[in-house]
Motif scaffolding. Structure first.
Motif, PDB file in Angstrom:
ATOM      1  N   PHE A  23       0.861  -1.179   0.000  1.00 48.45           N
ATOM      2  CA  PHE A  23       0.000   0.000   0.000  1.00 48.45           C
ATOM      3  C   PHE A  23       0.901   1.234   0.000  1.00 48.45           C
ATOM      4  O   PHE A  23       1.893   1.277   0.730  1.00 48.45           O
ATOM      5  N   TYR A  24       0.543   2.254  -0.794  1.00 48.09           N
ATOM      6  CA  TYR A  24       1.344   3.472  -0.886  1.00 48.09           C
ATOM      7  C   TYR A  24       0.420   4.696  -0.877  1.00 48.09           C
ATOM      8  O   TYR A  24      -0.586   4.727  -1.590  1.00 48.09           O
ATOM      9  N   SER A  25       0.780   5.700  -0.076  1.00 49.99           N
ATOM     10  CA  SER A  25       0.055   6.972  -0.078  1.00 49.99           C
ATOM     11  C   SER A  25       0.933   8.061   0.514  1.00 49.99           C
ATOM     12  O   SER A  25       1.637   7.833   1.506  1.00 49.99           O
ATOM     13  N   SER A  26       0.882   9.225  -0.084  1.00 52.16           N
ATOM     14  CA  SER A  26       1.549  10.423   0.437  1.00 52.16           C
ATOM     15  C   SER A  26       3.018  10.190   0.790  1.00 52.16           C
ATOM     16  O   SER A  26       3.489  10.596   1.844  1.00 52.16           O
ATOM     17  N   GLY A  27       3.718   9.498  -0.097  1.00 54.25           N
ATOM     18  CA  GLY A  27       5.149   9.303   0.095  1.00 54.25           C
ATOM     19  C   GLY A  27       5.546   8.176   1.023  1.00 54.25           C
ATOM     20  O   GLY A  27       6.724   7.998   1.310  1.00 54.25           O
ATOM     21  N   ARG A  28       4.605   7.408   1.516  1.00 49.42           N
ATOM     22  CA  ARG A  28       4.891   6.300   2.446  1.00 49.42           C
ATOM     23  C   ARG A  28       4.380   4.980   1.868  1.00 49.42           C
ATOM     24  O   ARG A  28       3.356   4.938   1.199  1.00 49.42           O
ATOM     25  N   THR A  29       5.125   3.927   2.196  1.00 51.84           N
ATOM     26  CA  THR A  29       4.779   2.587   1.720  1.00 51.84           C
ATOM     27  C   THR A  29       4.756   1.624   2.896  1.00 51.84           C
ATOM     28  O   THR A  29       5.566   1.733   3.807  1.00 51.84           O
ATOM     29  N   VAL A  30       3.822   0.668   2.858  1.00 50.88           N
ATOM     30  CA  VAL A  30       3.809  -0.412   3.841  1.00 50.88           C
ATOM     31  C   VAL A  30       3.501  -1.716   3.098  1.00 50.88           C
ATOM     32  O   VAL A  30       2.610  -1.765   2.245  1.00 50.88           O
ATOM     33  N   ASN A  31       4.299  -2.757   3.402  1.00 49.41           N
ATOM     34  CA  ASN A  31       4.074  -4.097   2.853  1.00 49.41           C
ATOM     35  C   ASN A  31       3.338  -4.904   3.904  1.00 49.41           C
ATOM     36  O   ASN A  31       3.729  -4.909   5.072  1.00 49.41           O
ATOM     37  N   VAL A  32       2.294  -5.600   3.474  1.00 48.56           N
ATOM     38  CA  VAL A  32       1.413  -6.286   4.417  1.00 48.56           C
ATOM     39  C   VAL A  32       1.290  -7.766   4.068  1.00 48.56           C
ATOM     40  O   VAL A  32       1.065  -8.131   2.914  1.00 48.56           O
ATOM     41  N   VAL A  57      -2.918   8.415   5.918  1.00 52.33           N
ATOM     42  CA  VAL A  57      -3.518   8.840   4.658  1.00 52.33           C
ATOM     43  C   VAL A  57      -4.347  10.093   4.934  1.00 52.33           C
ATOM     44  O   VAL A  57      -5.378  10.018   5.603  1.00 52.33           O
ATOM     45  N   PRO A  58      -3.921  11.254   4.431  1.00 45.73           N
ATOM     46  CA  PRO A  58      -4.690  12.486   4.635  1.00 45.73           C
ATOM     47  C   PRO A  58      -6.045  12.421   3.918  1.00 45.73           C
ATOM     48  O   PRO A  58      -6.215  11.649   2.971  1.00 45.73           O
ATOM     49  N   PRO A  59      -7.014  13.237   4.351  1.00 50.54           N
ATOM     50  CA  PRO A  59      -8.333  13.251   3.700  1.00 50.54           C
ATOM     51  C   PRO A  59      -8.220  13.449   2.190  1.00 50.54           C
ATOM     52  O   PRO A  59      -7.420  14.268   1.719  1.00 50.54           O
ATOM     53  N   GLY A  60      -8.994  12.676   1.461  1.00 53.00           N
ATOM     54  CA  GLY A  60      -9.087  12.812   0.021  1.00 53.00           C
ATOM     55  C   GLY A  60      -7.925  12.261  -0.781  1.00 53.00           C
ATOM     56  O   GLY A  60      -7.953  12.271  -2.009  1.00 53.00           O
ATOM     57  N   LYS A  61      -6.891  11.780  -0.124  1.00 56.68           N
ATOM     58  CA  LYS A  61      -5.714  11.281  -0.845  1.00 56.68           C
ATOM     59  C   LYS A  61      -5.927   9.837  -1.291  1.00 56.68           C
ATOM     60  O   LYS A  61      -6.504   9.029  -0.573  1.00 56.68           O
ATOM     61  N   PRO A  62      -5.440   9.486  -2.475  1.00 57.52           N
ATOM     62  CA  PRO A  62      -5.579   8.114  -2.960  1.00 57.52           C
ATOM     63  C   PRO A  62      -4.595   7.167  -2.278  1.00 57.52           C
ATOM     64  O   PRO A  62      -3.603   7.604  -1.695  1.00 57.52           O
ATOM     65  N   VAL A  63      -4.885   5.890  -2.379  1.00 52.00           N
ATOM     66  CA  VAL A  63      -3.987   4.839  -1.930  1.00 52.00           C
ATOM     67  C   VAL A  63      -3.734   3.941  -3.133  1.00 52.00           C
ATOM     68  O   VAL A  63      -4.675   3.470  -3.767  1.00 52.00           O
ATOM     69  N   GLN A  64      -2.469   3.741  -3.431  1.00 52.51           N
ATOM     70  CA  GLN A  64      -2.105   2.843  -4.519  1.00 52.51           C
ATOM     71  C   GLN A  64      -1.823   1.475  -3.920  1.00 52.51           C
ATOM     72  O   GLN A  64      -1.127   1.365  -2.904  1.00 52.51           O
ATOM     73  N   ILE A  65      -2.361   0.458  -4.563  1.00 53.83           N
ATOM     74  CA  ILE A  65      -2.256  -0.908  -4.067  1.00 53.83           C
ATOM     75  C   ILE A  65      -1.583  -1.749  -5.137  1.00 53.83           C
ATOM     76  O   ILE A  65      -2.002  -1.730  -6.295  1.00 53.83           O
TER      77      ILE A  65
END
Length: 156
Positions: A23-32, A57-65
């Motif tokens: 998962f990636y959003s706003s310059g940060r990534t986490v592997n799950v 994840v700030p309001p309205g920001k997308p999350v890339q999966i």
């Protein structure tokens, strides 16, 4: 020689590692890792509730999966929960169903409105098993589930 052959056989018989989701959003990534991963019949499950990831994840920001081939070449979808700008919980939504007919390796989750706040995301991989719900609709049973909890605190 016999000991090395036994070691090779034992290594060849070990279960493959569970697939991972990024998962990636706003310059940060986490592997799950999966919180639940079952065989194709959605039985014989391994469960690890500590495997859930957390991402700010700030309001309205997308999350890339991003998903690997094991998931991309199967039936899977993304389920998510969110609040509107007034903080009111909205009905959970789901992406379209991706299938092995057209493997999907990535998905960008965008909320309905710019002020909405994402709360949680679940990538669900479906197995062979289906069931009929109380309305008579066919429901696929999840084989694997990867969970992301959203940290929505303001940056300090």
């Amino acid at each position: 020689m016999l000991a090395s052959t036994a070691l090779l056989l034992a290594a060849g018989c070990s279960a493959p590692p569970s697939p991972e989701v990024t998962f990636y959003s706003s310059g940060r990534t986490v592997n799950v890792q999966p919180t639940q991963y079952c065989d194709l019949e959605s039985e014989n499950c391994a469960i690890d509730t500590r495997a859930a990831g957390v991402l700010r994840v700030p309001p309205g920001k997308p999350v890339q999966i991003s998903v690997g081939g094991t998931i991309a070449k199967s039936a899977w979808s993304v389920k998510f929960t969110y609040r509107d700008a007034r903080g009111e919980q909205q009905e959970p939504l789901r992406s379209k169903l991706f299938t092995n007919a057209e493997p999907q390796y990535a998905y960008t989750l965008e909320l309905p409105n710019a002020d909405d706040q994402l709360e949680s995301v679940e990538v669900q991989q479906f197995g062979k098993r289906v069931q009929i719900d109380e309305t008579g609709q066919i429901q696929f049973v999840a084989r694997g589930t990867w969970v992301l909890s959203v940290d929505d605190r303001a940056k300090s």
